[in-house]
Design a protein around this motif. Structure first.
Motif, PDB file in Angstrom:
ATOM      1  N   PHE A 144       0.842  -1.191   0.000  1.00 19.29           N
ATOM      2  CA  PHE A 144       0.000   0.000   0.000  1.00 19.29           C
ATOM      3  C   PHE A 144       0.887   1.255   0.000  1.00 19.29           C
ATOM      4  N   GLU A 145       0.360   2.349  -0.552  1.00 20.13           N
ATOM      5  CA  GLU A 145       1.108   3.608  -0.652  1.00 20.13           C
ATOM      6  C   GLU A 145       0.873   4.445   0.607  1.00 20.13           C
ATOM      7  N   MET A 146       1.928   4.647   1.384  1.00 18.17           N
ATOM      8  CA  MET A 146       1.810   5.364   2.648  1.00 18.17           C
ATOM      9  C   MET A 146       1.551   6.854   2.408  1.00 18.17           C
ATOM     10  N   LEU A 147       0.559   7.390   3.081  1.00 17.56           N
ATOM     11  CA  LEU A 147       0.304   8.825   3.012  1.00 17.56           C
ATOM     12  C   LEU A 147       1.328   9.569   3.862  1.00 17.56           C
ATOM     13  N   GLU A 148       1.601  10.814   3.478  1.00 16.15           N
ATOM     14  CA  GLU A 148       2.457  11.662   4.299  1.00 16.15           C
ATOM     15  C   GLU A 148       1.763  11.944   5.627  1.00 16.15           C
TER      16      GLU A 148
ATOM     17  N   GLY B  72       3.852   9.522   6.757  1.00 16.42           N
ATOM     18  CA  GLY B  72       4.374   8.178   6.945  1.00 16.42           C
ATOM     19  C   GLY B  72       4.001   7.584   8.284  1.00 16.42           C
ATOM     20  N   LEU B  73       4.822   6.665   8.758  1.00 19.63           N
ATOM     21  CA  LEU B  73       4.603   6.012  10.050  1.00 19.63           C
ATOM     22  C   LEU B  73       5.317   6.831  11.114  1.00 19.63           C
ATOM     23  N   VAL B  74       4.551   7.508  11.958  1.00 22.82           N
ATOM     24  CA  VAL B  74       5.119   8.499  12.885  1.00 22.82           C
ATOM     25  C   VAL B  74       4.434   8.388  14.250  1.00 22.82           C
ATOM     26  N   PRO B  75       5.041   8.979  15.295  1.00 26.78           N
ATOM     27  CA  PRO B  75       4.318   9.096  16.567  1.00 26.78           C
ATOM     28  C   PRO B  75       2.948   9.721  16.327  1.00 26.78           C
ATOM     29  N   LEU B  76       1.943   9.237  17.034  1.00 25.23           N
ATOM     30  CA  LEU B  76       0.555   9.588  16.741  1.00 25.23           C
ATOM     31  C   LEU B  76       0.319  11.089  16.619  1.00 25.23           C
ATOM     32  N   ALA B  77       0.910  11.862  17.512  1.00 23.35           N
ATOM     33  CA  ALA B  77       0.671  13.304  17.513  1.00 23.35           C
ATOM     34  C   ALA B  77       1.249  13.999  16.298  1.00 23.35           C
ATOM     35  N   GLU B  78       2.154  13.314  15.578  1.00 19.34           N
ATOM     36  CA  GLU B  78       2.791  13.935  14.418  1.00 19.34           C
ATOM     37  C   GLU B  78       2.054  13.654  13.116  1.00 19.34           C
ATOM     38  N   TRP B  79       0.989  12.849  13.177  1.00 18.75           N
ATOM     39  CA  TRP B  79       0.231  12.572  11.959  1.00 18.75           C
ATOM     40  C   TRP B  79      -0.796  13.686  11.746  1.00 18.75           C
ATOM     41  N   ARG B  80      -0.427  14.635  10.879  1.00 19.73           N
ATOM     42  CA  ARG B  80      -1.296  15.736  10.472  1.00 19.73           C
ATOM     43  C   ARG B  80      -1.977  16.421  11.662  1.00 19.73           C
TER      44      ARG B  80
END
Length: 285
Positions: free
Chosen positions: A247-251, A253-261
Motif C-alpha cells: 500500500f502507498e503510505m500517506l504523508e 508516513g509512520l510516525v508518533p501519533l501526535a505527528e500525523w497531520r
C-alpha cells in the motif's frame, strides 16, 4: 467489614446485570483502554492492570487520548478529503466520545460504519448506542480469524466490497501475538479490500537503538502486559511497516501519533511513550 468482604461486594455489584459471556475475573484490552479514557465500563481487574501500566508509563492515559485524536483526524481526512463513505473499525473497543460513525456522518450522514470487536460488552453497549442508526452496526468477531470477519453476513450487508473502504485497525495488532501471525491477518484483510481503499493503523513500537530509554520502557510494558493479559508486542518499525504491504503510505508516513497531520490546538508532551506509539495511513493502489 473486612477488606476481602468489601472486594467481594464490589465485584458482585460490578457483575450485576451483565450480559452472559463477560468474564470480570480477567482483564480485557477494551476495558483497560476504557479506563485510560476515563470511561465507566471497566472492572477492578482492568483497573489493576491499568494502574500497573501507569507505574511504567505514567503518561499512558495521554497515549490513549492521543490514539483517539489520531482516529478522529484519520476518519475526518478519509471522509472529507478522500471521499470514503464506508468504514470497518476492527477492534473498535467500547464506545466513547468521537466514535467513527459520529465523525464520518457529520461529513455524510449516509456513511456506513461497522464496528468489530470480540468483547461481548462492546457488542452490548454498541447496540444500545446505535439502536436508531440505520447505517451503522456492531458485530462480535475475532481479529485473529480474519476470514470469519470478512464473511460475516452483517458486515457484508453494510459494506460494499466493490467500493473503496476505510479499514481501521487502531491498537489491535500489538495485542496479537507472533504465534497468531499478525502479518498474515493484515495480509488477508488487505487482499480483501478493493483498489482505492485505505488502511489506518496505530501500534506500539519499540524504537530500539534510535531511543534506548524508550526501548527500555517498551520492554518493561511488554513484560507487564504479557504477564497479566497474555498479550502485547512492541514491534520494530520494520515489522510495523510490513503490515501495510505494498500500500502507498500517506504523508507523513509512520510516525508518533501526535505527528500525523496535527491540527491547531493539538498538544502532546514528547515523553518516552510518545516514541513507542505510532500510526500511519496507506492507500491500496
Amino acid at each position: 467489614m473486612s477488606e476481602r468482604n468489601e472486594d467481594g461486594g464490589r465485584a458482585k455489584n460490578e457483575q450485576a446485570g451483565l450480559p452472559p459471556g463477560i468474564d470480570t475475573s480477567r482483564p480485557s484490552v477494551s476495558r483497560v483502554y476504557d479506563y485510560f479514557l476515563a470511561g465507566k465500563d471497566n472492572f477492578a481487574v482492568d483497573r489493576e492492570v491499568a494502574e500497573m501500566a501507569l507505574r511504567i508509563a505514567p503518561d499512558a492515559r495521554d497515549a490513549a487520548r492521543a490514539n483517539r485524536a489520531f482516529l478522529r483526524r484519520v476518519v475526518r481526512h478519509l471522509a472529507a478529503d478522500e471521499g470514503i463513505r464506508q468504514f470497518v473499525d476492527l477492534g473498535s473497543g467500547l464506545p466513547t466520545q468521537g466514535n467513527v460513525h459520529q465523525i464520518a456522518q457529520r461529513i455524510d450522514p449516509s456513511a456506513r460504519v461497522v464496528y468489530v470487536d470480540n468483547d461481548p460488552i462492546v457488542l452490548t453497549h454498541g447496540r444500545a448506542l446505535l439502536a436508531t442508526n440505520g447505517t451503522t452496526t456492531v458485530i462480535q468477531a475475532d481479529a485473529c480469524d480474519p476470514e470469519a470477519v470478512l464473511a460475516d453476513p452483517t458486515l457484508r450487508e453494510f459494506i460494499d466490497f466493490s467500493q473503496p473502504i476505510g479499514l481501521l485497525m487502531f491498537s489491535i495488532l500489538h495485542h496479537i501475538n507472533d504465534a497468531d501471525d499478525p502479518g498474515g491477518i493484515a495480509r488477508t484483510l488487505r487482499d480483501a479490500l478493493p483498489s482505492g481503499s485505505f488502511l489506518a493503523m496505530s501500534n506500539f513500537c519499540n524504537p530500539g537503538e534510535e531511543n534506548p530509554e524508550a526501548s527500555k520502557q517498551a520492554l518493561a510494558a511488554e513484560k507487564l502486559f504479557n504477564e497479566h493479559m497474555g498479550t502485547g508486542r512492541w514491534r520494530t518499525r520494520e515489522e510495523l511497516t510490513g503490515f501495510y504491504g505494498d500500500f502507498e503510505m500517506l504523508e507523513p508516513g509512520l510516525v508518533p501519533l501526535a505527528e500525523w497531520r496535527p491540527e491547531p490546538g493539538d498538544e502532546w508532551e514528547t515523553s518516552l511513550t510518545y516514541y513507542t506509539f505510532v500510526g500511519g495511513v496507506a492507500r491500496k493502489p
